[in-house]
Design an enzyme around this catalytic site. Sequence first.
Site, PDB file in Angstrom:
ATOM      1  N   TYR A 161       0.809  -1.229   0.000  1.00 39.40           N
ATOM      2  CA  TYR A 161       0.000   0.000   0.000  1.00 39.40           C
ATOM      3  C   TYR A 161       0.838   1.272   0.000  1.00 39.40           C
ATOM      4  CZ  TYR A 161      -4.318  -2.636   0.818  1.00 39.40           C
ATOM      5  OH  TYR A 161      -5.404  -3.481   0.684  1.00 39.40           O
ATOM      6  N   ASP A 191      -4.492 -18.025   1.957  1.00 38.48           N
ATOM      7  CA  ASP A 191      -5.597 -18.690   1.251  1.00 38.48           C
ATOM      8  C   ASP A 191      -6.301 -19.674   2.183  1.00 38.48           C
ATOM      9  OD1 ASP A 191      -3.165 -20.035   1.108  1.00 38.48           O
ATOM     10  OD2 ASP A 191      -3.372 -20.673  -0.983  1.00 38.48           O
ATOM     11  N   ASP A 205      -6.464  -6.277   5.130  1.00 37.81           N
ATOM     12  CA  ASP A 205      -7.595  -5.555   4.541  1.00 37.81           C
ATOM     13  C   ASP A 205      -8.653  -6.554   4.063  1.00 37.81           C
ATOM     14  OD1 ASP A 205      -9.259  -3.787   3.270  1.00 37.81           O
ATOM     15  OD2 ASP A 205      -7.767  -2.997   1.882  1.00 37.81           O
TER      16      ASP A 205
HETATM   17  C1  LIG Z   1      -9.669   2.163   0.847  1.00 41.74           C
HETATM   18  C2  LIG Z   1      -8.397   1.521   1.274  1.00 41.74           C
HETATM   19  C3  LIG Z   1      -7.288   2.536   1.261  1.00 41.74           C
HETATM   20  C4  LIG Z   1      -8.422   0.924   2.604  1.00 41.74           C
HETATM   21  C5  LIG Z   1      -9.344  -0.165   2.934  1.00 41.74           C
HETATM   22  O1  LIG Z   1     -10.078  -0.785   2.191  1.00 41.74           O
HETATM   23  C6  LIG Z   1      -9.331  -0.511   4.334  1.00 41.74           C
HETATM   24  O2  LIG Z   1      -8.504  -0.002   5.082  1.00 41.74           O
HETATM   25  O3  LIG Z   1     -10.136  -1.348   4.743  1.00 41.74           O
HETATM   26 MG   LIG Z   2     -10.907  -2.546   3.272  1.00 44.30          MG
END
Ligand SMILES: CC(C)CC(=O)C(=O)O
Ligand SMILES: [Mg+2]
Length: 357
Positions: free
Chosen positions: A137, A221, A245
């Site tokens: 990220y 997975d 995430d």
């Molecule tokens: C929109 C992204 C930058 C972040 C995201 O999906 C999250 O942190 O859950």
């Molecule tokens: Mg997210």
Amino acid sequence: MTAPSSIRLAVIPGDGIGVEVTAEALKVLQAALPADVKVEGTEYDLGARRYHATGETLPDEVLGELKGYDAILLGAIGDPSVPSGVLERGLLLKLRFAFDHHVNLRPSRLYPGVEGPLKAAGEIDFVVVREGTEGPYTGNGGTIRQGTEHEVATEVSLNTAYGVERVVRDAFARAQARPRKKLTLVHKTNVLVFAGSLWSRVFHAVAAEFPEVATDYLHVDAATIFLATQPERFDVIVTDNLFGDILTDLAAAVTGGIGLAASGNLDVTGTFPSMFEPVHGSAPDIAGQGKADPTAAILSAALLLDHLGRTKALPGLSEAARRIEAAVETDLAERAADPTPRTTSEIGDALAAKAAG
Ligand SMILES: CC(C)CC(=O)C(=O)O
Ligand SMILES: [Mg+2]
Ligand SMILES: NC(=O)C1=CN([C@@H]2O[C@H](COP(=O)(O)OP(=O)(O)OC[C@H]3O[C@@H](n4cnc5c(N)ncnc54)[C@H](O)[C@@H]3O)[C@@H](O)[C@H]2O)C=CC1
């Protein structure tokens, strides 16, 4: 009589349902606080509207101002009218990176009465400690020959020994403090051998300092299988930014839905304000209709109070957080008994009344 005290909050409602759920989170937070603790909330107009009006996502002077608050309450960022990534990277991730939010804390609990999609699960109560400042990220990539058949695009995952160790150490400490004392590392060490090796070595080195914590490892997975079939096996999960995430949207789905999933972006050193937000995004498909469930934002406000209760010597904040959580628990049980749909603000009103200090 003690002098009134206050907490200084920067409020970033953002886009879409972020605006709707943040209003409810503030309402409930204010109701839950003891009378002698005041909220000094300042709203920041950041998101799609500002971007269209000024071309700005997060100006440096605003970032400088935000640094002075006790905490940040955020709704959600992102709008279909803005190219994908502009606000997500230029605002949300910029905040997380600038304020060193290395611990992205995402608790998942199946509340009594809440119907998850699973038929026969035991108690589901785990927390994902997602690394928040590294991984894929960071914007470490680029493209050449864009738009041609020879285009090349990279998005490199960045993992530092420093960054991995601090989040792994935090996760061990959290596991140590929980009754089950179990920590699962989730990665993909069989394929991502460089980053995977770093995570694995750090995990085992730190484990030696926490002999009471039982450790486990799953490839990401396989972790999705167990999250969907045996979520009760998890206590604390530590993982990288991308895996965390994805796993936490799945975790939300198995514990009653994305409308209930809260999160905290923590700088555990306290150098910068931590930021609290629902796991969900701006949900353009239901924005402006009063359909959004504000519970995730409200539980994020409880995480905020809990965090400030621990880090700022102000009495009554942790108790206010517990009142919000208890209000949510009661409300969710009532929803199970009477599933008549309510609007965003009706849910907020009900929770504010239940959480009142
Ligand atoms: C929109 C992204 C930058 C972040 C995201 O999906 C999250 O942190 O859950
Ligand atoms: Mg997210
Ligand atoms: N932290 C943040 O600000 C995040 C921002 N986003 C951004 O949000 C925008 C939309 O992203 P999506 O992928 O659609 O994810 P999303 O989380 O906004 O929505 C996914 C689905 O869940 C539903 N949903 C989400 N929150 C809900 C709530 N509180 N109550 C009821 N239903 C809810 C939506 O209606 C939609 O069907 C994009 O611009 C994305 O980049 C996405 C995730 C996190």
